[in-house]
Design an enzyme around this catalytic site. Structure first.
Site, PDB file in Angstrom:
ATOM      1  N   SER A   1       0.799  -1.231   0.000  1.00 49.08           N
ATOM      2  CA  SER A   1       0.000   0.000   0.000  1.00 49.08           C
ATOM      3  C   SER A   1       0.833   1.282   0.000  1.00 49.08           C
ATOM      4  CB  SER A   1      -0.954   0.014   1.196  1.00 49.08           C
ATOM      5  OG  SER A   1      -0.228   0.020   2.400  1.00 49.08           O
TER       6      SER A   1
ATOM      7  N   LYS B   1      -7.142   3.455   8.400  1.00 50.90           N
ATOM      8  CA  LYS B   1      -6.235   4.454   7.831  1.00 50.90           C
ATOM      9  C   LYS B   1      -6.861   5.850   7.875  1.00 50.90           C
ATOM     10  CE  LYS B   1      -3.782   1.194   4.832  1.00 50.90           C
ATOM     11  NZ  LYS B   1      -3.523   0.734   3.457  1.00 50.90           N
TER      12      LYS B   1
END
Length: 813
Positions: free
Chosen positions: A708, A751
């Protein structure tokens, strides 16, 4: 007829002799002359040897007369054995020709009227002629030739030593021979007397003893004695083994029989034994059960088998335990569900703050159950970081439904038999933990919590517990769950299984497919404060015996504890820190010291120490090559920084920061993509050969991996090579490909929470992650602006400003 009198018996009576011959005694005895004429005493059951002392019981009138007259006179008689012991009145032809001269030592009148004479053999003689038959035999006799001297060699010495050793062994093993005889054997000095003594006491017939008496050569006689001793020892050992075996068996059987008889008598007096009581109890319990035909038949067969068993048999307790399990299991017994949806909502809201998706799923289940009573229970799997309330949620669901609650921890389970049970043929066999827990809660439809399902061991030498879970957690199969101990199918389809896990990566794909996965992400600071106010504070105050008015926490203090002293997705550490503060105040209350009920920041500093964690803040954009990324960890989301540094060199790439393989590959892809698309950013392709690239991710002690950070690395590289500023308060996450595509990543909610904590304003994401943002509650993403991207060229447009950093590096030179 003669009988054996032990050495102790003879010595105890005040006799004037000692029954063992010394060497001097033997010489004196050998020197004595044999009389020409002797009264002859026939012996029935024994043979007298020279030097040996024996008692004889005298019963015949002739013999009594002979003994008494001889005792008054010379006390010397001739003794010879009868050829046939049963002859009551022997004639001359019934007597052996070879006998032994004997000295009468003592005559004893026994209480039963019999006369016992103690005699000692002197020398052997031979009958030449009978001179008198009445009132007793008299005969002319001559000395029988003496034994020749023994040979002086090692073989003979070994022979005599073996005779002595075997004689001692026989004495020790034979219960009929007194132990004093060992003393006698050890004190015999004369070898000839040793042979005579042993021959006299051999357990052989009179004919064999007579043959030994008549043998003239000493060595053949010693060999024959050794042979007879060996046979006798072997016979004694065989008898001993047989007697020992029979005695042990008989003793145990007799003991068991006697105890059982006594026990039976006592039980009859009390009104029935435990065996009967157990069977009666089993029948009464079975009568109340709603069994299927198969279960009922199996129970009745096993009960009949138990009735045939003896209570002392080893299998009895095994069979009894099995039948008790069968009658105590809740076959077809269910608790009634509380289908009041408003009640369920209220219970779930009171017990847990947030977690709307799970609460909604439970209410949906109840709604369908209300419409259709026989609906199969769902199998849910709560996945999330530690401390977010996965386990406690199971108990709340049970309370909301009005069902029994079972929790079973699967952490570290490595044996399939723990779930399926052992076959009852094994010693110590038990049913599996599924069946054991159902027996405990006495209901077939509990809420069954399978805690830490991600920590079950895989395939081992003890079996595969994950494979056993496949059947347990499959709604299509668990209606016929088979436990090895129970040996019957049990219906688990009414159980509401709830599994918990920290990660899905270690769960078997087939097992994952059987469960309905529900993600539990971390909490916002505001949510943690609310949870602390509603649940953690009241709980800790109660546990520490402190009243609410004695300690007060303001909202700001709770926020300070959350932000400065904890770093977690859940609230477990938060609860510990609150408990620490309350304990401090409890000390003042107990000692009656003055203190301030309201907790201040200065109090926190003293009790919890200085802030342990700094707030995540997006760094400024004054430096080229530094970009804020978003990461997921086991304790929730975090921001991380990608730093790129350039130095003159040969175009080498260096990666630091404890990066995993996948993350390293992302860096390589990012650099290669930048090289191939350098024209879009007005970068001279030759610079890549003249500058070394160093990519670093701070907090090097923490391992990092995953794809990511790809988009963040590419942005950092682009910023470093162009020296352009990165947009302020910007964070991003996404995987990249060599084609420049931005791919979706996971952990979006965590996140986003991390981005909010770090005061980030703008987020760059893959276009495919737009659906994940739509599932997040509005309050979680309030103040965040999202830009969804499809390829990397769009990232450059949104992330990089036209403005260059102050004092830019001169890359083109």
């Amino acid at each position: 007829m003669n009988e054996f009198i032990g050495l102790a018996d003879i010595v105890d009576q005040e006799t004037e002799f000692f029954p063992l011959l010394s060497s001097e005694d033997e010489e004196i005895m050998q020197a004595e002359e044999v009389p020409e004429e002797l009264p002859i005493l026939p012996l029935r059951n024994t043979v007298l040897f020279p030097g040996v002392v024996i008692p004889i019981t005298v019963g015949r009138d002739k013999s009594i007369k002979l003994i008494r007259e001889a005792y008054k006179g010379t006390k010397t008689i001739g003794v010879t054995a009868q050829k046939v012991a049963d002859v009551e009145d022997p004639t001359v032809n019934d007597l052996n020709k070879i006998g032994t001269v004997a000295r009468l030592i003592k005559i004893l009148q026994m209480p039963d009227g019999n006369t016992t004479a103690i005699i000692q053999g002197k020398k052997r003689f031979e009958i030449n002629e009978i001179t008198q038959e009445d009132p007793y035999f008299k005969a002319k006799v001559s000395a029988f030739e003496n034994l020749e001297s023994h040979p002086e060699n090692e073989e003979y010495k070994a022979l005599m030593s073996s005779v002595k050793d075997l004689a001692i062994q026989i004495i020790e093993k034979s219960p009929a021979i007194p132990s004093e005889a060992v003393f006698a054997i050890n004190n015999i000095e004369s070898e000839i007397f040793l042979l005579n003594f042993v021959s006299s006491n051999l357990n052989v017939d009179n004919d064999t003893k007579q043959r030994l008496l008549e043998m003239s050569e000493i060595e053949p006689r010693a060999k024959l004695v050794l042979e007879l001793l060996t046979k006798e020892l072997q016979m004694l050992e065989l008898k001993y083994d047989i007697q020992k075996k029979v005695k042990v068996d008989m003793d145990k059987q007799q003991r068991d029989f006697m105890l059982n008889q006594q026990l039976k008598t006592i039980q009859d007096e009390l009104g029935g034994g435990p065996h009967d009581v157990d069977i009666k109890s089993l029948k009464e319990k079975a009568a109340k059960k709603k069994w299927t035909k198969e279960v009922k038949e199996n129970f009745e067969n096993e009960l009949r088998r138990l009735q045939r068993m003896h209570p002392s048999a080893a299998e009895h307790s095994i069979q009894l335990n099995y039948l008790e399990l069968v009658v105590e299991l809740p076959w077809g017994e269910f608790t009634k569900d509380n289908l009041d949806l408003n009640h369920a909502k209220k219970v779930l809201e009171n017990d847990h703050y947030g977690l709307e998706k799970i609460k909604e799923r439970i209410i949906e289940y109840l709604a369908v159950l209300k419409l259709k009573n026989d609906m199969k229970s769902p199998i849910l799997c709560f996945v999330g970081p530690p401390g977010v309330g996965k386990t406690s949620l199971g108990k709340s669901i049970a309370n909301a439904l009005g069902r029994k609650y079972v929790r079973m921890s699967l952490g570290g389970v490595r044996d399939e038999s723990e779930l399926r049970g052992h076959r009852k043929t094994y010693i110590g066999a038990m049913p599996g933990r599924i069946i054991q827990n159902l027996k405990k809660v006495k209901a077939s439809n509990p809420v069954f919590m399978l805690d830490e399902v991600d920590k079950v061991s895989g395939n081992t030498y003890s079996g595969d517990p994950q494979a056993a879970l496949l059947e347990i957690l499959d709604p299509e199969q668990n209606s016929t769950f088979y436990d090895n101990y129970l040996e019957m199918e049990y219906d688990l389809s009414s159980i509401m299984f709830i599994a918990t896990a920290n990660t899905l990566s270690t769960i078997h794909p087939a097992l994952r497919d059987r469960m309905e996965i529900i993600d539990l992400s971390g909490y916002l600071v505001e949510e943690k404060v609310e949870i602390a106010k509603r649940h953690l504070l009241p709980k800790q105050l109660k546990e520490h015996g402190v009243k609410k008015s004695q300690v007060r926490f303001s909202k700001q203090i709770l926020e300070s504890i959350v932000e400065d002293h904890t770093r977690e997705a859940g609230v477990r550490t938060l609860e510990k820190q609150i408990a620490k503060v309350i304990r401090n105040r409890a000390k003042f209350i107990a000692t009656e010291e003055e203190y301030n009920e309201k907790i201040s920041k200065e109090d926190l500093q003293k009790i919890l120490g200085p802030p342990q964690f700094q707030k995540d803040k997006a760094i400024s954009n004054d430096v080229a090559g530094v970009v804020t990324g978003l990461a997921w960890t086991a304790v929730g989301g975090e921001i991380l920084f990608i730093e790129v540094s350039l130095s003159k060199g040969k175009g080498l790439l260096k990666l630091t920061g404890n990066l995993g393989d996948v993350m390293k590959e992302s860096a390589i892809i990012a650099l290669e993509y930048l090289k191939s698309h350098s024209a879009q950013l007005d970068i001279d392709p030759d610079v890549f050969e003249k500058w070394n690239v160093h990519i670093h991710v701070p907090e090097g002690a923490t391992p990092k991996d995953g794809p990511s950070a790809g988009v963040t690395m590419l942005t950092a590289l682009a910023s470093a090579f162009t020296q352009r500023k990165v947009k302020a308060k910007l964070a991003m996450t996404g995987e990249i490909t060599l084609r420049g595509k931005v791919l979706p990543v996971g952990g979006i909610k965590d996140k986003m929470l991390a981005a909010r904590r770090a005061k980030v304003k703008d987020i760059l994401l893959s276009k495919e992650n737009e659906k994940d943002i739509g599932e997040i509650k509005e309050e979680y993403i309030k103040g965040l602006n999202f830009t969804y991207l499809d390829n990397m060229t769009e990232v450059f447009d949104h992330a990089l400003l036209k403005e260059k950093v102050k004092n830019p590096l001169k890359i083109e030179e």
